[in-house]
Design an enzyme around this catalytic site. Structure first.
Site, short mmCIF file in Angstrom:
data_model
loop_
_atom_site.label_atom_id
_atom_site.label_comp_id
_atom_site.label_asym_id
_atom_site.label_seq_id
_atom_site.Cartn_x
_atom_site.Cartn_y
_atom_site.Cartn_z
CE1 TYR A 1 -3.80 -2.86 5.53
CE2 TYR A 1 -3.36 -0.52 5.18
CZ TYR A 1 -3.62 -1.78 4.67
OH TYR A 1 -3.70 -1.96 3.31
CB SER B 1 -0.86 -0.01 1.27
OG SER B 1 -1.45 1.24 1.48
CE LYS C 1 -1.46 -4.61 3.31
NZ LYS C 1 -1.75 -5.91 2.72
P1 NAD Z 1 -10.94 -7.02 1.13
O1 NAD Z 1 -11.10 -7.04 2.62
O2 NAD Z 1 -12.12 -6.72 0.29
O3 NAD Z 1 -10.32 -8.41 0.65
C1 NAD Z 1 -9.46 -9.19 1.45
C2 NAD Z 1 -9.98 -10.62 1.40
O4 NAD Z 1 -9.11 -11.45 2.18
C3 NAD Z 1 -11.38 -10.78 1.99
O5 NAD Z 1 -12.20 -11.49 1.08
C4 NAD Z 1 -11.16 -11.55 3.27
O6 NAD Z 1 -12.27 -12.38 3.57
C5 NAD Z 1 -9.89 -12.33 2.96
N1 NAD Z 1 -9.06 -12.70 4.12
C6 NAD Z 1 -8.56 -11.89 5.08
N2 NAD Z 1 -7.83 -12.58 5.94
C7 NAD Z 1 -7.84 -13.88 5.52
C8 NAD Z 1 -7.26 -15.08 6.00
N3 NAD Z 1 -6.51 -15.11 7.10
N4 NAD Z 1 -7.47 -16.22 5.31
C9 NAD Z 1 -8.24 -16.22 4.19
N5 NAD Z 1 -8.82 -15.11 3.69
C10 NAD Z 1 -8.62 -13.95 4.36
O7 NAD Z 1 -9.75 -5.99 0.82
P2 NAD Z 1 -9.28 -5.37 -0.56
O8 NAD Z 1 -9.67 -3.94 -0.56
O9 NAD Z 1 -9.67 -6.23 -1.68
O10 NAD Z 1 -7.71 -5.42 -0.33
C11 NAD Z 1 -6.94 -6.52 -0.75
C12 NAD Z 1 -5.50 -6.33 -0.28
O11 NAD Z 1 -5.02 -5.08 -0.77
C13 NAD Z 1 -5.36 -6.26 1.25
O12 NAD Z 1 -4.16 -6.92 1.60
C14 NAD Z 1 -5.27 -4.78 1.52
O13 NAD Z 1 -4.54 -4.52 2.70
C15 NAD Z 1 -4.52 -4.29 0.30
N6 NAD Z 1 -4.78 -2.86 0.01
C16 NAD Z 1 -6.07 -2.43 -0.15
C17 NAD Z 1 -6.31 -1.09 -0.41
C18 NAD Z 1 -7.71 -0.58 -0.57
O14 NAD Z 1 -7.92 0.62 -0.54
N7 NAD Z 1 -8.72 -1.41 -0.76
C19 NAD Z 1 -5.24 -0.19 -0.51
C20 NAD Z 1 -3.94 -0.67 -0.36
C21 NAD Z 1 -3.72 -2.02 -0.10
C1 UD1 Z 2 -6.99 5.17 3.58
C2 UD1 Z 2 -6.07 4.50 4.56
C3 UD1 Z 2 -4.90 3.89 3.81
C4 UD1 Z 2 -5.41 2.93 2.74
C5 UD1 Z 2 -6.36 3.69 1.83
C6 UD1 Z 2 -6.96 2.79 0.81
C7 UD1 Z 2 -6.41 5.86 6.57
C8 UD1 Z 2 -5.81 6.85 7.50
N1 UD1 Z 2 -5.64 5.49 5.52
O1 UD1 Z 2 -6.28 6.17 2.92
O2 UD1 Z 2 -4.06 3.20 4.69
O3 UD1 Z 2 -4.32 2.42 2.01
O4 UD1 Z 2 -7.43 4.24 2.63
O5 UD1 Z 2 -7.98 3.38 0.08
O6 UD1 Z 2 -7.51 5.38 6.77
N2 UD1 Z 2 -12.29 11.88 3.67
C9 UD1 Z 2 -13.26 12.80 4.03
N3 UD1 Z 2 -14.41 12.33 4.56
C10 UD1 Z 2 -14.67 11.00 4.75
C11 UD1 Z 2 -13.66 10.05 4.37
C12 UD1 Z 2 -12.49 10.54 3.85
O7 UD1 Z 2 -13.07 13.99 3.87
O8 UD1 Z 2 -15.75 10.63 5.25
C13 UD1 Z 2 -11.03 12.38 3.08
C14 UD1 Z 2 -9.80 12.03 3.87
O9 UD1 Z 2 -9.54 13.01 4.86
C15 UD1 Z 2 -8.72 11.98 2.76
C16 UD1 Z 2 -9.50 11.51 1.53
O10 UD1 Z 2 -10.87 11.76 1.82
O11 UD1 Z 2 -8.24 13.27 2.51
C17 UD1 Z 2 -9.33 10.04 1.23
O12 UD1 Z 2 -9.65 9.29 2.40
P1 UD1 Z 2 -9.80 7.69 2.40
O13 UD1 Z 2 -10.68 7.27 1.31
O14 UD1 Z 2 -10.11 7.25 3.79
O15 UD1 Z 2 -8.34 7.19 1.98
P2 UD1 Z 2 -6.90 7.54 2.62
O16 UD1 Z 2 -7.03 8.27 3.89
O17 UD1 Z 2 -6.08 8.14 1.55
#
Ligand code: NAD
Ligand code: UD1
Length: 331
Positions: A147, A123, A151
């Site tokens: 969290y 991330s 990572k």
């Molecule tokens: P998500 O929660 O939708 O998907 C994660 C999946 O992993 C879920 O289906 C959950 O049931 C499964 N899971 C969790 N722990 C498990 C375990 N121990 N065994 C088996 N299954 C398990 O999340 P996502 O948004 O799809 O994110 C996927 C990956 O990307 C995560 O590692 C997350 O940290 C990373 N990531 C997500 C974002 C984001 O904004 N969505 C940003 C940066 C990184």
């Molecule tokens: C968040 C996570 C980050 C993760 C990312 C994935 C936090 C502190 N960080 O990032 O670890 O990788 O999501 O998408 O949670 N905002 C509002 N009102 C709201 C929600 C958000 O103004 O109700 C603003 C926030 O202040 C920020 C922007 O929207 O400026 C984006 O927020 P968000 O979607 O939560 O993502 P990140 O904070 O960038």
């Protein structure tokens, strides 16, 4: 065959569709701790293809071994993990245990079965509060919550693994802010309870489930005072994984790649774009800054373009349009 951990989740489900479209056979392992079984049939419907599914926790070593025993796994995409920043501060041990121990079990099993090609979901949170933007992969790394620390620690573990055995090939994909949904409206992001992230919150205001968006701070040093992020369409992000699989299959090493568009949009830019996509007014009010937030975060995606042959294609209009389409079809 490609093993996809967490393949029922938001990014995993979209990536499974892209892998199947690209002709890969896949197996998914998921314990549904943050997803639902219905997603699997939706992946089948969109792709018109079938795949193997294992309902299991990655912490169960014998189940993970069974997957490698029963299938010829050539590479793994490792999405499974817990991802809520706020929750990770409340229950850090569960975050460290789930995210790190499961990765250790996965890698030990991969090594045992001679599968050494891995794509890992990292991330942009590993950059902490960057000294400047756009952010390059060689910027300093530090984290501010459990969290993010999971990572960063996993990235370090995987780099150490490569140093110990140069047959490993590992892509550390640093996602910026994935939003949007598949254009079919069948799969997307459906958080339980009140969303923490901006676009899922805006979507619920648009559909009338929530009353008013709180904009966290309008006094940042950005073009309109609100926070700026690199929002990326989840389908673009998923295609980056297909490119990363091709990369790890053909090389060795442990390399980090930014998956972002390179363009920053503010919170208010998103509100405007979403209003346009849904044809409704989004109520919002200015609220205090959210603790731990940074002013600006967007990627320099050059390395991914050069080394993975990947770049994002979809613009903010398409991201909001697909998010809205998914929201109305699933509310
Ligand atoms: P998500 O929660 O939708 O998907 C994660 C999946 O992993 C879920 O289906 C959950 O049931 C499964 N899971 C969790 N722990 C498990 C375990 N121990 N065994 C088996 N299954 C398990 O999340 P996502 O948004 O799809 O994110 C996927 C990956 O990307 C995560 O590692 C997350 O940290 C990373 N990531 C997500 C974002 C984001 O904004 N969505 C940003 C940066 C990184
Ligand atoms: C968040 C996570 C980050 C993760 C990312 C994935 C936090 C502190 N960080 O990032 O670890 O990788 O999501 O998408 O949670 N905002 C509002 N009102 C709201 C929600 C958000 O103004 O109700 C603003 C926030 O202040 C920020 C922007 O929207 O400026 C984006 O927020 P968000 O979607 O939560 O993502 P990140 O904070 O960038």
């Amino acid at each position: 065959m490609i093993l996809v951990t967490g393949g029922a989740g938001f990014i995993g489900s979209h990536t499974c569709v892209e892998l199947l479209d690209a002709g890969y056979e896949i197996a998914i392992i998921d314990n549904f701790c943050n997803s639902r079984p219905e997603v699997l049939d939706k992946i089948r419907t969109i792709s018109g293809k079938d795949f193997k599914f294992y309902e299991a926790d990655l912490l169960e070593r014998d189940k993970v071994e069974q997957i490698f025993e029963e299938n010829e796994i050539e590479a793994v995409i490792h999405f499974a993990g817990l991802k809520a920043v706020g929750e990770s501060v409340q229950i850090p041990l569960q975050y460290y245990h789930n995210n790190i121990t499961s990765t250790l079990i996965l890698c030990e099993t991969m090594a045992k079965y001679g599968c050494k090609k891995l794509v890992f979901s990292s991330s942009a949170t590993v950059y902490g509060d960057p000294a400047s933007v756009p952010i390059r992969e060689d910027f300093p790394l530090h984290t501010t919550n459990p969290y993010g620390s999971t990572k960063l620690m996993i990235e370090q573990i995987l780099r150490d693994l490569y140093v110990s055995d140069n047959e490993w090939s590992i892509a550390l994909l640093r996602y910026f802010n994935p939003i949007g949904a598949h254009e079919s409206g069948l799969i997307g992001e459906n958080p339980n309870g009140i969303p923490n992230n901006l676009v899922p919150y805006v979507a619920q205001v648009a559909v009338g489930k929530l009353e008013c968006l709180s904009v966290f701070g309008d006094d940042y040093n950005t073009h309109d005072g609100t926070g700026v992020r690199d929002f990326i369409h989840v389908v673009d992000l998923s295609r980056g994984h297909v490119k990363a699989v091709e990369k790890v299959k053909s090389t060795s090493g442990a390399h980090a790649y930014n998956l972002g568009t390179g363009t920053g949009y503010s919170v208010l830019d998103i509100v405007k774009a979403y209003e346009k996509a849904c044809g409704r007014k989004i109520n919002y009010k200015i609220a205090p800054r959210r603790p731990g937030d940074i002013a600006m975060c967007y990627a320099d995606p050059e390395k991914s373009k050069k080394e993975l042959g990947w770049q994002a294609e979809y613009d903010i209009e398409k991201m909001c349009k697909d998010s809205w389409n998914f929201t109305i079809k699933n509310s």
